[in-house]
Design a protein around this motif. Structure first.
Motif, PDB file in Angstrom:
ATOM      1  N   CYS A 210       0.834  -1.218   0.000  1.00  0.00           N
ATOM      2  CA  CYS A 210       0.000   0.000   0.000  1.00  0.00           C
ATOM      3  C   CYS A 210       0.862   1.259   0.000  1.00  0.00           C
ATOM      4  CB  CYS A 210      -0.930  -0.010   1.210  1.00  0.00           C
ATOM      5  SG  CYS A 210      -2.251  -1.217   1.101  1.00  0.00           S
ATOM      6  N   ARG A 211       1.903   1.262   0.810  1.00  0.00           N
ATOM      7  CA  ARG A 211       2.759   2.442   0.879  1.00  0.00           C
ATOM      8  C   ARG A 211       3.468   2.665  -0.458  1.00  0.00           C
ATOM      9  NH1 ARG A 211       7.310   2.222   5.329  1.00  0.00           N
ATOM     10  NH2 ARG A 211       8.018   0.615   3.864  1.00  0.00           N
ATOM     11  N   SER A 212       3.926   1.591  -1.060  1.00  0.00           N
ATOM     12  CA  SER A 212       4.625   1.701  -2.338  1.00  0.00           C
ATOM     13  C   SER A 212       3.684   2.186  -3.439  1.00  0.00           C
ATOM     14  CB  SER A 212       5.225   0.345  -2.731  1.00  0.00           C
ATOM     15  OG  SER A 212       6.187  -0.063  -1.779  1.00  0.00           O
ATOM     16  N   MET A 213       2.484   1.644  -3.496  1.00  0.00           N
ATOM     17  CA  MET A 213       1.529   2.056  -4.524  1.00  0.00           C
ATOM     18  C   MET A 213       1.119   3.514  -4.343  1.00  0.00           C
ATOM     19  SD  MET A 213      -0.957  -1.272  -5.142  1.00  0.00           S
ATOM     20  CE  MET A 213      -1.413  -1.478  -3.414  1.00  0.00           C
ATOM     21  N   ASP A 214       0.972   3.933  -3.092  1.00  0.00           N
ATOM     22  CA  ASP A 214       0.544   5.310  -2.825  1.00  0.00           C
ATOM     23  C   ASP A 214       1.628   6.321  -3.216  1.00  0.00           C
ATOM     24  OD1 ASP A 214      -1.331   7.214  -1.865  1.00  0.00           O
ATOM     25  OD2 ASP A 214      -0.243   7.339   0.033  1.00  0.00           O
TER      26      ASP A 214
ATOM     27  N   ALA B   3      -5.196   0.789 -12.415  1.00  0.00           N
ATOM     28  CA  ALA B   3      -6.167  -0.308 -12.515  1.00  0.00           C
ATOM     29  C   ALA B   3      -5.610  -1.573 -11.871  1.00  0.00           C
ATOM     30  CB  ALA B   3      -6.519  -0.560 -13.975  1.00  0.00           C
ATOM     31  N   ALA B   4      -4.338  -1.826 -12.079  1.00  0.00           N
ATOM     32  CA  ALA B   4      -3.717  -3.005 -11.459  1.00  0.00           C
ATOM     33  C   ALA B   4      -3.667  -2.855  -9.948  1.00  0.00           C
ATOM     34  CB  ALA B   4      -2.310  -3.197 -12.038  1.00  0.00           C
ATOM     35  N   ALA B   5      -3.358  -1.635  -9.473  1.00  0.00           N
ATOM     36  CA  ALA B   5      -3.322  -1.388  -8.034  1.00  0.00           C
ATOM     37  C   ALA B   5      -4.696  -1.614  -7.412  1.00  0.00           C
ATOM     38  CB  ALA B   5      -2.842   0.031  -7.772  1.00  0.00           C
ATOM     39  N   HIS B   6      -5.748  -1.198  -8.121  1.00  0.00           N
ATOM     40  CA  HIS B   6      -7.101  -1.397  -7.601  1.00  0.00           C
ATOM     41  C   HIS B   6      -7.424  -2.879  -7.437  1.00  0.00           C
ATOM     42  CE1 HIS B   6      -8.703   2.844  -8.904  1.00  0.00           C
ATOM     43  NE2 HIS B   6      -7.828   2.886  -7.903  1.00  0.00           N
ATOM     44  N   LYS B   7      -6.923  -3.702  -8.350  1.00  0.00           N
ATOM     45  CA  LYS B   7      -7.151  -5.147  -8.225  1.00  0.00           C
ATOM     46  C   LYS B   7      -6.495  -5.688  -6.956  1.00  0.00           C
ATOM     47  CE  LYS B   7      -7.589  -6.225 -13.154  1.00  0.00           C
ATOM     48  NZ  LYS B   7      -7.020  -6.976 -14.310  1.00  0.00           N
ATOM     49  N   ILE B   8      -5.271  -5.199  -6.681  1.00  0.00           N
ATOM     50  CA  ILE B   8      -4.579  -5.642  -5.467  1.00  0.00           C
ATOM     51  C   ILE B   8      -5.347  -5.180  -4.224  1.00  0.00           C
ATOM     52  CG2 ILE B   8      -2.468  -5.376  -4.120  1.00  0.00           C
ATOM     53  CD1 ILE B   8      -0.935  -5.105  -6.746  1.00  0.00           C
ATOM     54  N   LEU B   9      -5.855  -3.957  -4.233  1.00  0.00           N
ATOM     55  CA  LEU B   9      -6.589  -3.431  -3.079  1.00  0.00           C
ATOM     56  C   LEU B   9      -7.884  -4.200  -2.858  1.00  0.00           C
ATOM     57  CD1 LEU B   9      -6.059   0.419  -3.578  1.00  0.00           C
ATOM     58  CD2 LEU B   9      -4.893  -1.110  -1.981  1.00  0.00           C
ATOM     59  N   ARG B  10      -8.555  -4.565  -3.932  1.00  0.00           N
ATOM     60  CA  ARG B  10      -9.787  -5.350  -3.774  1.00  0.00           C
ATOM     61  C   ARG B  10      -9.472  -6.717  -3.179  1.00  0.00           C
ATOM     62  NH1 ARG B  10     -10.927  -2.577  -8.830  1.00  0.00           N
ATOM     63  NH2 ARG B  10     -12.625  -1.085  -8.420  1.00  0.00           N
ATOM     64  N   LEU B  11      -8.319  -7.259  -3.544  1.00  0.00           N
ATOM     65  CA  LEU B  11      -7.894  -8.533  -2.972  1.00  0.00           C
ATOM     66  C   LEU B  11      -7.646  -8.385  -1.472  1.00  0.00           C
ATOM     67  CD1 LEU B  11      -6.982 -11.483  -3.614  1.00  0.00           C
ATOM     68  CD2 LEU B  11      -4.660 -10.570  -3.864  1.00  0.00           C
TER      69      LEU B  11
ATOM     70  N   HIS C 263     -13.887   3.749  -4.945  1.00  0.00           N
ATOM     71  CA  HIS C 263     -15.116   3.982  -4.179  1.00  0.00           C
ATOM     72  C   HIS C 263     -15.690   2.694  -3.606  1.00  0.00           C
ATOM     73  CE1 HIS C 263     -19.586   4.770  -3.924  1.00  0.00           C
ATOM     74  NE2 HIS C 263     -19.101   5.716  -3.148  1.00  0.00           N
ATOM     75  N   ASP C 264     -15.705   1.620  -4.405  1.00  0.00           N
ATOM     76  CA  ASP C 264     -16.313   0.370  -3.927  1.00  0.00           C
ATOM     77  C   ASP C 264     -15.527  -0.231  -2.773  1.00  0.00           C
ATOM     78  OD1 ASP C 264     -14.408  -0.139  -6.182  1.00  0.00           O
ATOM     79  OD2 ASP C 264     -14.718  -2.228  -5.597  1.00  0.00           O
ATOM     80  N   VAL C 265     -14.191  -0.084  -2.815  1.00  0.00           N
ATOM     81  CA  VAL C 265     -13.373  -0.600  -1.716  1.00  0.00           C
ATOM     82  C   VAL C 265     -13.583   0.241  -0.458  1.00  0.00           C
ATOM     83  CG1 VAL C 265     -11.007  -0.999  -0.929  1.00  0.00           C
ATOM     84  CG2 VAL C 265     -11.661  -1.598  -3.271  1.00  0.00           C
ATOM     85  N   ALA C 266     -13.684   1.559  -0.617  1.00  0.00           N
ATOM     86  CA  ALA C 266     -13.921   2.429   0.534  1.00  0.00           C
ATOM     87  C   ALA C 266     -15.235   2.080   1.218  1.00  0.00           C
ATOM     88  CB  ALA C 266     -13.923   3.888   0.086  1.00  0.00           C
TER      89      ALA C 266
END
Length: 377
Positions: free
Chosen positions: A33-37, A47-55, A80-83
């Motif tokens: 998360c820190r690296s992606m941010d 889009a790839a980062a969002h897939k990891i966050l949903r996981l 939004h959906d993850v939040a």
């Protein structure tokens, strides 16, 4: 995902996906998360980062979900959906996101407020920015802690209507009054209400920092004293020892002609007897005999000895006569109905004095310095 891959290793992703140890997965989630941010992401990378966050958001371990929520609580990376999913999670996961995430719409936050969880309402009210619509919802339905948090949050856009609603709901608490009073900007309507409710220190702040005329402050403060006086008189009715009660009032210079006259007007003749006895330095039994003297001199003598203003004697005389007259007519002298009838008859039967004169005199007596009260004639 060149930039992103430069910050992540296959080992991090593998630990997140395959490790059976919760602590390892949480550590990997934090690092990812820190690296992606911090990375500069292309649309494809995002889009790839969002897939990891949903996981991560679906991980069975609360520790992993919390690591993501805390690390990215204020990031615009969370979709939004993850939040929304995290906001519905347990408090340890939900509160950081609710309190900071820019992913939420006003409708999302209002829904959270109306759901009724006190700690989540507080988290919404404490956000770095709270819109007017969300503030309206907090003011209308939130718990006292959240309402106070909103009032104290100068980054919240709180409308005049919402501020008045906060005062309506929680204005009897000094914490709420102070929180609203110390906001950077206040509408005049709210300021004037607060002047009436506030402590002396908060009132001084309102007068010096906000748009309220000193004359208004004095007038509203007088109204507050009026209510306090009525409360004091009502308290006297339930006192087991009126003599001690009057002595306490006299010790703090609160046993004034105004207080005694208001008590008499509400039918509390015993309060008048004990008050006159205290001021005159005479036993209550003697003061009571003089108050109830059938002739014209007894009440006048004890009244003068008590040092009360001569100009008000006619009002006291009329009050005592009204009480005795209603008693002779068989009225029950206890209860609110008698007090109301006594007040109405007293105000309309005093000879030679307009109704507003009594109110003016009592207000003047309340405001006058102690040495002046004996000269009120």
């Amino acid at each position: 995902m060149t930039a992103l891959r430069s910050r992540l290793t296959e080992a991090d992703v593998r630990r997140l996906v395959k490790s059976t140890d919760e602590d390892e997965r949480a550590a990997a989630a934090h690092k990812l998360c820190r690296s992606m941010d911090q990375a500069e992401l292309s649309d494809e990378d995002r889009a790839a980062a969002h897939k990891i966050l949903r996981l991560m958001a679906q991980d069975a371990a609360e520790l992993v979900r919390r690591a993501m929520a805390v690390t990215l609580k204020a990031s615009d990376l969370i979709p939004h959906d993850v939040a929304r999913r995290l906001a519905a999670d347990v408090d340890s996961v939900a509160l950081p996101i609710i309190g900071f995430s820019p992913a939420f719409t006003d409708e999302d936050l209002i829904e959270i407020v109306r759901a009724g969880s006190a700690v989540r309402q507080v988290a919404v009210a404490a956000r770095p920015f709270v819109s007017r619509d969300v503030s309206d919802a907090v003011a209308e339905v939130a718990c006292p802690e959240a309402a106070h948090t909103l009032a104290a949050n100068d980054n919240a856009d709180v409308s005049e209507r919402a501020l008045n609603r906060l005062v309506d709901r929680f204005g009897d608490g000094p914490e709420m009054v102070a929180a609203v009073a110390y906001r950077q900007a206040l509408p005049l309507s709210v300021t004037e209400r607060l002047v009436e409710l506030a402590s002396d220190a908060v009132r001084e702040h309102l007068i010096s920092r906000h748009a309220v005329a000193p004359e208004t402050a004095i007038r509203l403060a007088a109204h507050a004293r009026e209510r306090a006086t009525v409360d004091l008189i009502d308290q006297a009715e339930g006192e087991p020892d009126l003599g001690v009660f009057c002595a306490r009032l006299n010790a703090r210079k609160a046993l004034t002609a105004s207080v005694l006259l208001r008590g008499l007007a509400r039918g509390q003749l015993a309060f008048l007897e004990h008050g006159l006895a205290e001021l005159a330095g005479t036993p209550h039994s003697r003061a009571a005999l003089m108050v109830h003297d059938a002739g014209p001199l007894g009440l006048k003598a004890i009244y003068d000895r008590a040092g009360l203003p001569p100009r008000l004697f006619a009002a006291f005389r009329a009050g005592v006569d009204t009480f005795k007259g209603m008693q002779a007519e068989g009225h029950d002298t206890t209860g609110e109905d008698f007090r109301q009838r006594m007040l109405e008859r007293f105000l309309t039967q005093r000879p030679g004095a307009p109704r507003e004169d009594l109110a003016w005199l009592m207000e003047r007596l309340d405001k006058a310095p102690e040495p002046m009260r004996a000269q009120a004639a």
